[in-house]
Design a protein around this motif. Structure first.
Motif, PDB file in Angstrom:
ATOM      1  N   LEU A  77       0.792  -1.288   0.024  1.00 48.04           N
ATOM      2  CA  LEU A  77      -0.364  -0.094   0.116  1.00 48.04           C
ATOM      3  C   LEU A  77       0.589   1.400   0.019  1.00 48.04           C
ATOM      4  O   LEU A  77       0.057   2.066  -0.993  1.00 48.04           O
ATOM      5  CB  LEU A  77      -0.596   0.259   1.281  1.00 48.04           C
ATOM      6  CG  LEU A  77      -2.039  -1.137   0.905  1.00 48.04           C
ATOM      7  CD1 LEU A  77      -2.949  -1.000   2.064  1.00 48.04           C
ATOM      8  CD2 LEU A  77      -3.330  -0.190  -0.021  1.00 48.04           C
ATOM      9  N   VAL A  78       1.770   1.672   0.743  1.00 44.10           N
ATOM     10  CA  VAL A  78       2.701   2.832   0.842  1.00 44.10           C
ATOM     11  C   VAL A  78       3.499   2.041  -0.478  1.00 44.10           C
ATOM     12  O   VAL A  78       3.883   3.912  -0.926  1.00 44.10           O
ATOM     13  CB  VAL A  78       3.369   2.469   1.934  1.00 44.10           C
ATOM     14  CG1 VAL A  78       4.755   3.534   1.794  1.00 44.10           C
ATOM     15  CG2 VAL A  78       2.659   2.376   3.222  1.00 44.10           C
ATOM     16  N   ALA A  79       4.295   1.622  -0.795  1.00 42.60           N
ATOM     17  CA  ALA A  79       4.752   1.409  -1.993  1.00 42.60           C
ATOM     18  C   ALA A  79       4.272   1.854  -3.516  1.00 42.60           C
ATOM     19  O   ALA A  79       4.274   2.887  -4.657  1.00 42.60           O
ATOM     20  CB  ALA A  79       5.221   0.217  -2.337  1.00 42.60           C
ATOM     21  N   VAL A  80       2.751   1.615  -3.602  1.00 36.11           N
ATOM     22  CA  VAL A  80       1.668   2.014  -4.437  1.00 36.11           C
ATOM     23  C   VAL A  80       0.789   3.683  -3.934  1.00 36.11           C
ATOM     24  O   VAL A  80       1.114   4.075  -5.219  1.00 36.11           O
ATOM     25  CB  VAL A  80       0.660   1.017  -4.919  1.00 36.11           C
ATOM     26  CG1 VAL A  80      -0.051   1.360  -6.035  1.00 36.11           C
ATOM     27  CG2 VAL A  80       1.349  -0.396  -5.456  1.00 36.11           C
ATOM     28  N   CYS A  81       1.304   3.463  -3.682  1.00 39.75           N
ATOM     29  CA  CYS A  81       0.689   5.402  -2.981  1.00 39.75           C
ATOM     30  C   CYS A  81       1.324   6.430  -2.895  1.00 39.75           C
ATOM     31  O   CYS A  81       1.302   7.148  -3.784  1.00 39.75           O
ATOM     32  CB  CYS A  81      -0.556   4.887  -1.362  1.00 39.75           C
ATOM     33  SG  CYS A  81      -2.206   4.480  -0.867  1.00 39.75           S
ATOM     34  N   GLY A  82       2.442   5.550  -2.516  1.00 44.81           N
ATOM     35  CA  GLY A  82       3.802   6.625  -3.088  1.00 44.81           C
ATOM     36  C   GLY A  82       4.406   6.869  -4.369  1.00 44.81           C
ATOM     37  O   GLY A  82       4.201   7.925  -5.092  1.00 44.81           O
ATOM     38  N   SER A  83       3.930   6.204  -5.021  1.00 43.20           N
ATOM     39  CA  SER A  83       3.813   6.293  -6.800  1.00 43.20           C
ATOM     40  C   SER A  83       3.125   6.680  -7.196  1.00 43.20           C
ATOM     41  O   SER A  83       2.618   7.538  -8.066  1.00 43.20           O
ATOM     42  CB  SER A  83       4.072   5.130  -7.375  1.00 43.20           C
ATOM     43  OG  SER A  83       5.342   4.069  -6.981  1.00 43.20           O
ATOM     44  N   ILE A  84       1.545   6.599  -6.746  1.00 42.78           N
ATOM     45  CA  ILE A  84       0.914   7.567  -7.354  1.00 42.78           C
ATOM     46  C   ILE A  84       0.753   8.338  -7.270  1.00 42.78           C
ATOM     47  O   ILE A  84       0.720   9.669  -7.636  1.00 42.78           O
ATOM     48  CB  ILE A  84      -0.643   6.588  -6.958  1.00 42.78           C
ATOM     49  CG1 ILE A  84      -0.880   4.854  -7.577  1.00 42.78           C
ATOM     50  CG2 ILE A  84      -2.300   7.588  -7.024  1.00 42.78           C
ATOM     51  CD1 ILE A  84      -1.897   4.640  -7.008  1.00 42.78           C
TER      52      ILE A  84
END
Length: 225
Positions: free
Chosen positions: A168-175
């Motif tokens: 979640l942190v990784a994807v939210c950071g990318s978005i």
């Protein structure tokens, strides 16, 4: 054979209680069925009738609710690892595609047509450029840690929660990084967003992939419950 439904009913009950990747779920249910059939065969060899043999095998295996909780942890952990692997592979790929498209059409950021970007714009671009590799490093490390945890931590749900959190942190950071760059671009020159159809298409693809990965991360969290 009347007793044949005892194990079938038990496995069907497990099936309704489990949520996760279908192939992994089928493997767990098949393993459970084979274990139950082997146990029932042992009881038949000991002189029990078919119905009693299957019932004793089911009783020995444990209540469906208890077994389902254990199996659900395994399903969640497996789906979490699958999500992390998807992030590790897909995010760098879409980033490379976007950068390659930009390089082919424009080259450096300074070569974009239109207004020269202000100084405050470049940090957004730099963060977006580095985010893909930061995310890949974080997810790769998370996969390694989760694999080590699987050998030492008996609770698969804990491993799944760790995977879900990192995902979640990784994807939210990318978005967030990509969205911030897009908003910054719109703020100083909206026309730049559609100046290059291939680059615009690459951006759309990147967002589709990121939101798909976010959905997978969210499902991992739900599978932990």
């Amino acid at each position: 054979m009347a007793g044949a439904s005892v194990i079938d009913d038990y496995v069907a009950d497990l099936d309704t209680r489990l949520h996760g990747h279908q192939r992994t779920k089928i493997d767990l249910l098949t393993e459970a069925r084979h274990s139950l059939l082997d146990a029932a065969e042992c009881y038949r060899d000991a002189g029990f009738c078919e119905d009693d043999a299957q019932r004793k095998a089911v009783d020995d295996f444990g209540p469906a609710a208890t077994i389902a909780r254990s199996y659900q942890g395994e399903l969640a952990a497996a789906y979490g690892a699958r999500t992390l692997r998807s992030i590790l592979f897909l995010l760098p790929v879409v980033h490379l595609i976007w950068e390659a498209t930009r390089g082919i059409w424009y080259g450096s950021w300074d070569n974009f047509p239109g207004v020269t970007p202000p100084d405050w714009y470049y940090p957004f671009a730099q963060v977006n450029d580095s985010m893909g590799w930061a995310v890949a490093s974080a997810t790769g490390l998370a996969l390694l840690v989760c694999r080590l945890m699987s050998r030492r931590v008996p609770d698969s749900r804990l491993i799944a929660r760790c995977s879900a959190g990192v995902a979640l942190v990784a994807v939210c950071g990318s978005i967030s990084a990509t969205s911030a760059l897009m908003i910054a671009t719109i703020a100083f020159e909206p026309a730049r967003m559609v100046a290059s159809p291939p680059l615009f298409l690459a951006s759309v693809v990147a967002f589709v992939v990121m939101f798909r990965l976010a959905f997978m991360a969210r499902r991992t969290v739900r599978f932990c419950v």
